[in-house]
Design a protein around this motif. Structure first.
Motif, PDB file in Angstrom:
ATOM      1  N   TYR A 161       9.409   3.682   1.684  1.00 48.90           N
ATOM      2  CA  TYR A 161       8.037   4.075   2.015  1.00 48.90           C
ATOM      3  C   TYR A 161       7.628   5.275   1.191  1.00 48.90           C
ATOM      4  CZ  TYR A 161       8.075   0.975   5.989  1.00 48.90           C
ATOM      5  OH  TYR A 161       8.116  -0.132   6.782  1.00 48.90           O
ATOM      6  N   HIS A 162       6.378   5.276   0.768  1.00 44.38           N
ATOM      7  CA  HIS A 162       5.813   6.405   0.050  1.00 44.38           C
ATOM      8  C   HIS A 162       4.709   6.980   0.928  1.00 44.38           C
ATOM      9  CE1 HIS A 162       4.032   8.919  -3.000  1.00 44.38           C
ATOM     10  NE2 HIS A 162       2.887   8.296  -2.855  1.00 44.38           N
ATOM     11  N   ILE A 163       4.925   8.198   1.411  1.00 41.89           N
ATOM     12  CA  ILE A 163       3.915   8.838   2.252  1.00 41.89           C
ATOM     13  C   ILE A 163       3.068   9.715   1.344  1.00 41.89           C
ATOM     14  CG2 ILE A 163       3.510  10.370   4.197  1.00 41.89           C
ATOM     15  CD1 ILE A 163       6.318   9.501   5.192  1.00 41.89           C
ATOM     16  N   HIS A 178      -3.875  15.565   0.672  1.00 46.07           N
ATOM     17  CA  HIS A 178      -5.128  15.430  -0.087  1.00 46.07           C
ATOM     18  C   HIS A 178      -5.346  14.000  -0.555  1.00 46.07           C
ATOM     19  CE1 HIS A 178      -3.250  15.341  -4.109  1.00 46.07           C
ATOM     20  NE2 HIS A 178      -2.386  16.188  -3.602  1.00 46.07           N
ATOM     21  N   ASN A 179      -4.270  13.215  -0.747  1.00 49.01           N
ATOM     22  CA  ASN A 179      -4.414  11.806  -1.132  1.00 49.01           C
ATOM     23  C   ASN A 179      -4.813  10.921   0.040  1.00 49.01           C
ATOM     24  OD1 ASN A 179      -3.733  12.421  -3.722  1.00 49.01           O
ATOM     25  ND2 ASN A 179      -1.621  11.679  -3.576  1.00 49.01           N
ATOM     26  N   VAL A 180      -4.449  11.318   1.259  1.00 48.56           N
ATOM     27  CA  VAL A 180      -4.755  10.509   2.436  1.00 48.56           C
ATOM     28  C   VAL A 180      -6.258  10.393   2.614  1.00 48.56           C
ATOM     29  CG1 VAL A 180      -4.579  10.387   4.951  1.00 48.56           C
ATOM     30  CG2 VAL A 180      -2.592  11.050   3.592  1.00 48.56           C
ATOM     31  N   SER A 181      -6.982  11.512   2.463  1.00 44.17           N
ATOM     32  CA  SER A 181      -8.437  11.460   2.631  1.00 44.17           C
ATOM     33  C   SER A 181      -9.083  10.608   1.550  1.00 44.17           C
ATOM     34  CB  SER A 181      -9.034  12.872   2.625  1.00 44.17           C
ATOM     35  OG  SER A 181      -8.777  13.483   1.378  1.00 44.17           O
ATOM     36  N   GLN A 182      -8.543  10.675   0.327  1.00 38.09           N
ATOM     37  CA  GLN A 182      -9.095   9.858  -0.756  1.00 38.09           C
ATOM     38  C   GLN A 182      -8.815   8.382  -0.533  1.00 38.09           C
ATOM     39  OE1 GLN A 182      -7.283  11.449  -4.255  1.00 38.09           O
ATOM     40  NE2 GLN A 182      -8.721  13.141  -4.434  1.00 38.09           N
ATOM     41  N   SER A 183      -7.585   8.065  -0.078  1.00 40.96           N
ATOM     42  CA  SER A 183      -7.246   6.653   0.088  1.00 40.96           C
ATOM     43  C   SER A 183      -8.016   6.036   1.243  1.00 40.96           C
ATOM     44  CB  SER A 183      -5.747   6.465   0.290  1.00 40.96           C
ATOM     45  OG  SER A 183      -5.349   7.063   1.510  1.00 40.96           O
ATOM     46  N   SER A 184      -8.345   6.804   2.268  1.00 39.59           N
ATOM     47  CA  SER A 184      -9.118   6.250   3.380  1.00 39.59           C
ATOM     48  C   SER A 184     -10.539   5.944   2.935  1.00 39.59           C
ATOM     49  CB  SER A 184      -9.112   7.191   4.584  1.00 39.59           C
ATOM     50  OG  SER A 184      -9.771   8.398   4.240  1.00 39.59           O
ATOM     51  N   ASP A 206       0.793  -1.232   0.000  1.00 37.69           N
ATOM     52  CA  ASP A 206       0.000   0.000   0.000  1.00 37.69           C
ATOM     53  C   ASP A 206       0.826   1.282   0.000  1.00 37.69           C
ATOM     54  OD1 ASP A 206      -2.389  -1.243  -0.193  1.00 37.69           O
ATOM     55  OD2 ASP A 206      -2.845  -1.171   1.948  1.00 37.69           O
ATOM     56  N   ASN A 207       1.773   1.411   0.891  1.00 36.86           N
ATOM     57  CA  ASN A 207       2.501   2.676   0.988  1.00 36.86           C
ATOM     58  C   ASN A 207       3.997   2.514   0.782  1.00 36.86           C
ATOM     59  OD1 ASN A 207       0.265   4.377   1.523  1.00 36.86           O
ATOM     60  ND2 ASN A 207       0.191   3.562   3.595  1.00 36.86           N
ATOM     61  N   GLY A 208       4.417   1.597  -0.077  1.00 35.69           N
ATOM     62  CA  GLY A 208       5.835   1.476  -0.303  1.00 35.69           C
ATOM     63  C   GLY A 208       6.224   0.331  -1.209  1.00 35.69           C
TER      64      GLY A 208
END
Length: 150
Positions: free
Chosen positions: A38-40, A44-50, A19-21
């Motif tokens: 790791y890819h943080i 704005h992407n965090v809200s979409q991915s959740s 997922d993140n890396g």
């Protein structure tokens, strides 16, 4: 042991992705290093991915090549379970709208609880459909052969 200078290039291979890396293998001179990058995601992407993680992911099925080639080809035969499934799916769908997995599981349990005599009714429908398919395929192949020879 060897020091890297800023701006030097490094070669490597991505061994896996999550997922993140990434799981990576990097060649640094004569050394081979294995590790995790790791890819943080941006804010704005965090809200979409959740939001996306709550929705189930679906794999797209590939269409049969034969089905794409010739629309006049007969539909393949259905098993006794397929007939049972169709009958019960239509009955359960209004009660479990949008819960296809739950419907499928419930039908599977119903099928496994049937007696052999009850299953036999559906198995006979499956055998009749198999005969239908065989005869339609014979007709289809003979008409196909005659068009190819002309």
């Amino acid at each position: 042991s060897s020091k890297l200078q800023i701006g030097c290039s490094v070669s490597g291979v991505i061994d896996g992705k999550f997922d993140n890396g990434y799981l990576v293998t990097v060649n640094l001179g004569s050394e081979q290093l294995k590790g995790v990058l790791y890819h943080i995601p941006h804010a704005h992407n965090v809200s979409q991915s959740s939001n996306n993680s709550a929705a189930p992911t679906h794999r797209r099925r590939k269409r049969s090549r034969l089905a794409l080639r010739d629309p006049s080809r007969p539909k393949s035969n259905r098993s006794g379970y397929n007939f049972f499934f169709a009958e019960h799916y239509a009955r359960l769908k209004p009660h479990y709208y949008g819960q296809e997995k739950a419907i499928s599981k419930k039908i599977g349990v119903l099928w496994s609880n049937l007696t052999e005599a009850e299953k036999q009714v559906y198995q006979e429908k499956g055998l009749k459909d198999k005969e239908r398919y065989k005869s339609e395929m014979l007709e289809y192949r003979s008409s196909y052969d005659s068009t190819v020879q002309q």
